[in-house]
Every structure is written in structure tokens, then in C-alpha cells.
Design a protein around this motif. Structure first.
Motif, PDB file in Angstrom:
ATOM      1  N   ASP A  69       0.816  -1.214   0.000  1.00 46.29           N
ATOM      2  CA  ASP A  69       0.000   0.000   0.000  1.00 46.29           C
ATOM      3  C   ASP A  69       0.852   1.267   0.000  1.00 46.29           C
ATOM      4  O   ASP A  69       0.316   2.369   0.035  1.00 46.29           O
ATOM      5  CB  ASP A  69      -0.913   0.023   1.228  1.00 46.29           C
ATOM      6  CG  ASP A  69      -2.002  -1.030   1.153  1.00 46.29           C
ATOM      7  OD1 ASP A  69      -2.356  -1.432   0.021  1.00 46.29           O
ATOM      8  OD2 ASP A  69      -2.489  -1.459   2.217  1.00 46.29           O
ATOM      9  N   LEU A  70       2.171   1.119   0.007  1.00 46.72           N
ATOM     10  CA  LEU A  70       3.064   2.267   0.114  1.00 46.72           C
ATOM     11  C   LEU A  70       3.631   2.682  -1.240  1.00 46.72           C
ATOM     12  O   LEU A  70       4.058   1.841  -2.030  1.00 46.72           O
ATOM     13  CB  LEU A  70       4.218   1.952   1.057  1.00 46.72           C
ATOM     14  CG  LEU A  70       3.847   1.649   2.498  1.00 46.72           C
ATOM     15  CD1 LEU A  70       5.088   1.278   3.290  1.00 46.72           C
ATOM     16  CD2 LEU A  70       3.144   2.837   3.139  1.00 46.72           C
ATOM     17  N   TYR A  71       3.645   3.975  -1.460  1.00 47.83           N
ATOM     18  CA  TYR A  71       4.262   4.541  -2.656  1.00 47.83           C
ATOM     19  C   TYR A  71       5.634   5.088  -2.295  1.00 47.83           C
ATOM     20  O   TYR A  71       5.840   5.582  -1.184  1.00 47.83           O
ATOM     21  CB  TYR A  71       3.420   5.682  -3.217  1.00 47.83           C
ATOM     22  CG  TYR A  71       2.170   5.226  -3.928  1.00 47.83           C
ATOM     23  CD1 TYR A  71       2.158   5.077  -5.310  1.00 47.83           C
ATOM     24  CD2 TYR A  71       1.006   4.949  -3.224  1.00 47.83           C
ATOM     25  CE1 TYR A  71       1.014   4.660  -5.974  1.00 47.83           C
ATOM     26  CE2 TYR A  71      -0.146   4.532  -3.873  1.00 47.83           C
ATOM     27  CZ  TYR A  71      -0.123   4.397  -5.247  1.00 47.83           C
ATOM     28  OH  TYR A  71      -1.261   3.977  -5.899  1.00 47.83           O
ATOM     29  N   LYS A  72       6.538   5.017  -3.245  1.00 51.89           N
ATOM     30  CA  LYS A  72       7.860   5.623  -3.102  1.00 51.89           C
ATOM     31  C   LYS A  72       8.095   6.491  -4.322  1.00 51.89           C
ATOM     32  O   LYS A  72       7.692   6.142  -5.432  1.00 51.89           O
ATOM     33  CB  LYS A  72       8.941   4.560  -2.988  1.00 51.89           C
ATOM     34  CG  LYS A  72       8.823   3.744  -1.718  1.00 51.89           C
ATOM     35  CD  LYS A  72       9.928   2.746  -1.597  1.00 51.89           C
ATOM     36  CE  LYS A  72       9.728   1.932  -0.314  1.00 51.89           C
ATOM     37  NZ  LYS A  72      10.764   0.948  -0.123  1.00 51.89           N
ATOM     38  N   ASP A  86       6.525  12.329   2.798  1.00 51.95           N
ATOM     39  CA  ASP A  86       5.139  12.768   3.025  1.00 51.95           C
ATOM     40  C   ASP A  86       4.275  12.528   1.781  1.00 51.95           C
ATOM     41  O   ASP A  86       3.515  13.395   1.354  1.00 51.95           O
ATOM     42  CB  ASP A  86       5.084  14.245   3.430  1.00 51.95           C
ATOM     43  CG  ASP A  86       5.878  14.534   4.693  1.00 51.95           C
ATOM     44  OD1 ASP A  86       5.963  13.636   5.550  1.00 51.95           O
ATOM     45  OD2 ASP A  86       6.416  15.647   4.818  1.00 51.95           O
ATOM     46  N   ILE A  87       4.365  11.336   1.236  1.00 54.23           N
ATOM     47  CA  ILE A  87       3.684  10.997  -0.020  1.00 54.23           C
ATOM     48  C   ILE A  87       2.219  10.673   0.265  1.00 54.23           C
ATOM     49  O   ILE A  87       1.910   9.852   1.121  1.00 54.23           O
ATOM     50  CB  ILE A  87       4.381   9.796  -0.689  1.00 54.23           C
ATOM     51  CG1 ILE A  87       5.851  10.135  -0.963  1.00 54.23           C
ATOM     52  CG2 ILE A  87       3.650   9.388  -1.960  1.00 54.23           C
ATOM     53  CD1 ILE A  87       6.713   8.928  -1.258  1.00 54.23           C
ATOM     54  N   ILE A  94      -1.042  12.781  -6.825  1.00 55.49           N
ATOM     55  CA  ILE A  94       0.003  12.499  -5.846  1.00 55.49           C
ATOM     56  C   ILE A  94       0.603  13.810  -5.364  1.00 55.49           C
ATOM     57  O   ILE A  94       0.789  14.749  -6.143  1.00 55.49           O
ATOM     58  CB  ILE A  94       1.099  11.568  -6.440  1.00 55.49           C
ATOM     59  CG1 ILE A  94       2.099  11.147  -5.363  1.00 55.49           C
ATOM     60  CG2 ILE A  94       1.782  12.210  -7.642  1.00 55.49           C
ATOM     61  CD1 ILE A  94       3.039  10.013  -5.797  1.00 55.49           C
ATOM     62  N   THR A  95       0.849  13.888  -4.064  1.00 61.78           N
ATOM     63  CA  THR A  95       1.580  15.011  -3.483  1.00 61.78           C
ATOM     64  C   THR A  95       2.731  14.446  -2.673  1.00 61.78           C
ATOM     65  O   THR A  95       2.625  13.356  -2.098  1.00 61.78           O
ATOM     66  CB  THR A  95       0.696  15.895  -2.576  1.00 61.78           C
ATOM     67  OG1 THR A  95       0.192  15.104  -1.501  1.00 61.78           O
ATOM     68  CG2 THR A  95      -0.450  16.513  -3.358  1.00 61.78           C
ATOM     69  N   SER A 108       2.831  18.691  -6.321  1.00 64.56           N
ATOM     70  CA  SER A 108       1.470  18.203  -6.504  1.00 64.56           C
ATOM     71  C   SER A 108       1.281  17.877  -7.976  1.00 64.56           C
ATOM     72  O   SER A 108       1.439  18.753  -8.834  1.00 64.56           O
ATOM     73  CB  SER A 108       0.472  19.271  -6.066  1.00 64.56           C
ATOM     74  OG  SER A 108      -0.850  18.827  -6.295  1.00 64.56           O
ATOM     75  N   LEU A 109       0.953  16.605  -8.278  1.00 60.80           N
ATOM     76  CA  LEU A 109       0.835  16.149  -9.661  1.00 60.80           C
ATOM     77  C   LEU A 109      -0.433  15.344  -9.877  1.00 60.80           C
ATOM     78  O   LEU A 109      -0.942  14.714  -8.950  1.00 60.80           O
ATOM     79  CB  LEU A 109       2.041  15.275 -10.033  1.00 60.80           C
ATOM     80  CG  LEU A 109       3.411  15.937  -9.947  1.00 60.80           C
ATOM     81  CD1 LEU A 109       4.507  14.887 -10.052  1.00 60.80           C
ATOM     82  CD2 LEU A 109       3.560  16.984 -11.034  1.00 60.80           C
TER      83      LEU A 109
END
Length: 138
Positions: A69-72, A86-87, A94-95, A108-109
Motif C-alpha cells: 500500500d506504500l508509494y515511493k 510525506d507521499i 500524488i503530493t 502536486s501532480l
């Protein structure tokens, strides 16, 4: 040459993430579990430009990977790589924050198909970011 090096590094990072993710799924699932995979439009490598940003930060490769569940997030520049903190991901948005030479930069994208766009904001100003997906996990 720099562009192909960025693509190769991004490709290797993506392959590594993809090799680890299935092992985690298999290790945590039993025969009664149902695993549903949905396409994540953010995951991949994005060649970007930031109009007006200082030289060396005005273009690069943005890598977004997901493990569980984690984004990098990693921004690869000619001078090195910056890791996002702080993703937060909501749908195709995504911020995250970057530490650029001691200064906090908020990014911020939003992804739509093979395009990504948004802004980066810091004490130095706000810059418009546009990018194209160059590395896809499919």
C-alpha cells in the motif's frame, strides 16, 4: 547519453520494485484469498520538465513505485537523486515533498493517461511541471 542512462536507471528501479511486490503478495496470501489487481496510472517513470526552475532541476526522471500500500517517489537528476517524503496518493493525484539543497519543495501532480502535470512550490517560487510516461510497469 544522459537520457539513456536515466531511462536505464529508472527501468532497473522499476524492475526491482516489480520483482519484490509479487513475492510480498504470495507470502501474505492463502489459497482462500482473492487478489484483485487494478491498473495504477501513477506507477512508472515520467520524463518531466519544470518551466523556469533553476538549471539542473528543470528536467529529470520522476520514478513512482508501489510496494503493497506504500508509494515511493524518487526524482533522478543529472547531479543525483532526491527521495520524496510525506507521499499522499488519491486516485491519479500524488503530493509529496523534496528536500532540495536544504529547502522544502512541495510537489502536486495529476496523471491522465501517459501525461502528468502539476506544480512544485517552495520559497523560491512556483513552477509548472509537465511530463510524459517513459517507463511503464506493463
Amino acid at each position: 547519453m544522459k537520457n539513456s542512462t536515466k531511462k536505464l536507471a529508472g527501468f532497473l528501479l522499476m524492475i526491482g520494485a516489480l520483482l519484490v511486490a509479487p513475492q510480498e503478495i504470495w507470502a501474505s496470501s492463502s489459497s482462500d484469498d482473492i487478489v484483485i489487481s487494478t491498473k495504477d496510472h501513477l506507477v512508472g517513470g515520467w520524463e518531466y520538465t519544470a518551466a523556469g526552475a533553476p538549471e539542473g532541476y528543470d528536467s529529470g526522471l520522476l520514478m513512482i513505485v508501489k510496494s503493497g500500500d506504500l508509494y515511493k517517489v524518487q526524482v533522478q537528476l543529472a547531479a543525483g537523486a532526491l527521495n520524496g517524503t510525506d507521499i499522499v496518493v488519491k486516485g491519479n493525484d500524488i503530493t509529496f515533498k523534496l528536500n532540495v539543497e536544504g529547502e522544502s519543495v512541495s510537489v502536486s501532480l495529476s496523471a491522465k493517461g501517459s501525461q502528468i502535470s502539476g506544480t512544485s512550490t517552495s520559497a523560491s517560487g512556483t513552477y509548472t511541471i509537465k511530463g510524459v510516461k517513459s517507463i511503464s510497469p506493463q
